[in-house]
Design a protein around this motif. Structure first.
Motif, mmCIF file in Angstrom:
data_model
loop_
_atom_site.group_PDB
_atom_site.id
_atom_site.type_symbol
_atom_site.label_atom_id
_atom_site.label_comp_id
_atom_site.label_asym_id
_atom_site.label_seq_id
_atom_site.Cartn_x
_atom_site.Cartn_y
_atom_site.Cartn_z
ATOM 1 N N GLN A 241 42.768 -53.147 -65.074
ATOM 2 C CA GLN A 241 44.192 -52.970 -65.318
ATOM 3 C C GLN A 241 44.749 -51.831 -64.479
ATOM 4 O OE1 GLN A 241 44.558 -52.510 -69.580
ATOM 5 N NE2 GLN A 241 44.984 -54.686 -69.821
ATOM 6 N N ALA A 242 43.920 -50.828 -64.250
ATOM 7 C CA ALA A 242 44.346 -49.676 -63.442
ATOM 8 C C ALA A 242 43.173 -49.214 -62.596
ATOM 9 C CB ALA A 242 44.849 -48.547 -64.337
ATOM 10 N N LEU A 243 43.498 -48.742 -61.403
ATOM 11 C CA LEU A 243 42.475 -48.304 -60.465
ATOM 12 C C LEU A 243 43.008 -47.105 -59.700
ATOM 13 C CD1 LEU A 243 39.758 -48.929 -59.072
ATOM 14 C CD2 LEU A 243 40.983 -50.485 -57.561
ATOM 15 N N SER A 244 42.240 -46.025 -59.700
ATOM 16 C CA SER A 244 42.660 -44.816 -58.998
ATOM 17 C C SER A 244 41.587 -44.452 -57.987
ATOM 18 C CB SER A 244 42.873 -43.673 -59.999
ATOM 19 O OG SER A 244 43.397 -42.538 -59.349
ATOM 20 N N ILE A 245 41.966 -44.353 -56.720
ATOM 21 C CA ILE A 245 41.000 -44.062 -55.653
ATOM 22 C C ILE A 245 41.586 -43.042 -54.695
ATOM 23 C CG2 ILE A 245 39.893 -46.331 -55.762
ATOM 24 C CD1 ILE A 245 41.571 -47.166 -53.356
ATOM 25 N N GLN A 246 40.742 -42.525 -53.832
ATOM 26 C CA GLN A 246 41.174 -41.596 -52.797
ATOM 27 C C GLN A 246 41.560 -42.379 -51.545
ATOM 28 O OE1 GLN A 246 41.139 -38.281 -54.893
ATOM 29 N NE2 GLN A 246 41.472 -38.150 -52.684
ATOM 30 N N GLU A 247 42.495 -41.826 -50.824
ATOM 31 C CA GLU A 247 42.894 -42.424 -49.543
ATOM 32 C C GLU A 247 41.649 -42.616 -48.677
ATOM 33 O OE1 GLU A 247 45.868 -40.066 -47.524
ATOM 34 O OE2 GLU A 247 47.107 -41.841 -47.288
ATOM 35 N N GLY A 248 41.580 -43.766 -48.025
ATOM 36 C CA GLY A 248 40.439 -44.061 -47.171
ATOM 37 C C GLY A 248 39.388 -44.923 -47.840
ATOM 38 N N GLU A 249 39.361 -44.914 -49.153
ATOM 39 C CA GLU A 249 38.403 -45.752 -49.881
ATOM 40 C C GLU A 249 38.903 -47.186 -49.932
ATOM 41 O OE1 GLU A 249 36.488 -42.464 -52.961
ATOM 42 O OE2 GLU A 249 38.068 -43.800 -53.679
ATOM 43 N N ASN A 250 37.997 -48.085 -50.290
ATOM 44 C CA ASN A 250 38.358 -49.491 -50.477
ATOM 45 C C ASN A 250 38.733 -49.734 -51.937
ATOM 46 O OD1 ASN A 250 37.631 -49.850 -47.816
ATOM 47 N ND2 ASN A 250 35.634 -50.739 -48.300
ATOM 48 N N ALA A 251 39.643 -50.667 -52.140
ATOM 49 C CA ALA A 251 40.055 -51.035 -53.493
ATOM 50 C C ALA A 251 39.798 -52.522 -53.685
ATOM 51 C CB ALA A 251 41.534 -50.735 -53.703
ATOM 52 N N THR A 252 39.157 -52.865 -54.778
ATOM 53 C CA THR A 252 38.897 -54.271 -55.095
ATOM 54 C C THR A 252 39.507 -54.612 -56.437
ATOM 55 O OG1 THR A 252 36.811 -54.266 -53.877
ATOM 56 C CG2 THR A 252 37.140 -56.018 -55.480
ATOM 57 N N MET A 253 40.297 -55.683 -56.428
ATOM 58 C CA MET A 253 40.910 -56.175 -57.652
ATOM 59 C C MET A 253 40.499 -57.621 -57.845
ATOM 60 S SD MET A 253 44.563 -54.490 -56.835
ATOM 61 C CE MET A 253 44.116 -54.075 -55.172
ATOM 62 N N ASN A 254 40.325 -58.003 -59.100
ATOM 63 C CA ASN A 254 39.859 -59.349 -59.405
ATOM 64 C C ASN A 254 40.882 -60.101 -60.238
ATOM 65 O OD1 ASN A 254 37.057 -58.938 -58.357
ATOM 66 N ND2 ASN A 254 37.087 -57.349 -59.924
ATOM 67 N N CYS A 255 40.828 -61.404 -60.110
ATOM 68 C CA CYS A 255 41.745 -62.275 -60.848
ATOM 69 C C CYS A 255 40.954 -63.460 -61.356
ATOM 70 C CB CYS A 255 42.864 -62.731 -59.913
ATOM 71 S SG CYS A 255 43.901 -64.066 -60.539
ATOM 72 N N SER A 256 41.145 -63.804 -62.617
ATOM 73 C CA SER A 256 40.515 -65.009 -63.156
ATOM 74 C C SER A 256 41.600 -65.925 -63.705
ATOM 75 C CB SER A 256 39.505 -64.646 -64.255
ATOM 76 O OG SER A 256 40.157 -63.968 -65.310
ATOM 77 N N TYR A 257 41.341 -67.217 -63.651
ATOM 78 C CA TYR A 257 42.303 -68.199 -64.139
ATOM 79 C C TYR A 257 41.549 -69.297 -64.870
ATOM 80 C CZ TYR A 257 40.852 -70.535 -59.834
ATOM 81 O OH TYR A 257 40.111 -71.115 -58.829
ATOM 82 N N LYS A 258 42.294 -70.239 -65.440
ATOM 83 C CA LYS A 258 41.626 -71.140 -66.376
ATOM 84 C C LYS A 258 41.549 -72.601 -65.939
ATOM 85 C CE LYS A 258 42.428 -68.241 -70.369
ATOM 86 N NZ LYS A 258 43.052 -68.084 -71.695
#
Lengths: 112, 114
Positions: free
Chosen positions: A9-26
């Motif tokens: 729901q929330a993701l906090s990272i430092q500049e330069g890092e990678n961010a991964t978000m996931n999505c599921s559906y039905k």
């Protein structure tokens, strides 16, 4: 319900890092789309991936789709403070491309 | 790059009043949509419109709501008798063709019902 759900729901990272978000559906889909929303603004389309595609790239964005698991991921590489926003996935249904379902979104905070 | 434009950006209305939200979709687009987003919640589909008629609507889109494309450029959402719970951001979107094309969204109208 068809609605996609993102995690985290929330993701906090430092500049330069990678961010991964996931999505599921039905249910089966024609395509899945990722959008970005800056606070108080509209939705900006990022990438559309079709049900017969497994991976797409656009600049620093990489989207994967696994229809067997009914899930997708959005990877932002080398994140910047300007990437701070909420990210949503949206899906249609395989038999109905006229109605779209959004998840609750992942709120990404990229710290400078 | 062509954009979807929405007016007004903020609308304040007394409960029970009628409100019309306006959208100008991208000019060569054929499919039009309205969504709403209650503060802090997910974006919810309201209605899709093609060839001058509604092609799909959600349970939210009851008799209080109507859509119209009064001319070749505008696409409007009317709420006949507003309720407090209609307070939300309303987004218009358009799409060029049918399947497998992205929707392009406007910046939204913030509707506040007093």
């Amino acid at each position: 319900s068809q609605q996609g759900e993102e995690d985290p729901q929330a993701l906090s990272i430092q500049e330069g890092e990678n961010a991964t978000m996931n999505c599921s559906y039905k249910t089966s889909i024609n395509n899945l789309q990722w959008y970005r929303q800056n606070s108080g603004r509209g939705l900006v389309h990022l990438i559309l991936i079709r049900s017969n595609e497994r991976e797409k790239h656009s600049g620093r964005l990489r989207v994967t789709l696994d229809t067997s698991k009914k899930s997708s991921s959005l990877l932002i590489t080398a994140s910047r403070a300007a990437d701070t926003a909420s990210y949503f996935c949206a899906t249609d249904k395989a038999d109905n491309f006229n109605k779209f379902y959004f998840g609750s979104g992942t709120k990404l905070n990229v710290k400078p | 790059e062509p954009e979807v434009t929405q007016t007004p950006s903020h609308q304040v209305t007394q409960m029970g009043q009628e409100v019309i939200l306006r959208c100008v979709p991208i000019s060569n687009h054929l499919y039009f949509y309205w969504y709403r987003q209650i503060l802090g919640q997910k974006v919810e589909f309201l209605v899709s419109f093609y060839n001058n008629e509604i092609s799909e609507k959600s349970e939210i889109f009851d008799d209080q709501f109507s859509v119209e494309r009064p001319d070749g450029s505008n696409f409007t959402l009317k709420i006949r008798s507003t309720k407090l719970e209609d307070s939300a951001m309303y987004f218009c979107a358009s799409r060029e063709t049918a399947a497998n094309q992205p929707q392009h969204f406007g910046d939204g109208t913030r509707l506040s019902i007093l």
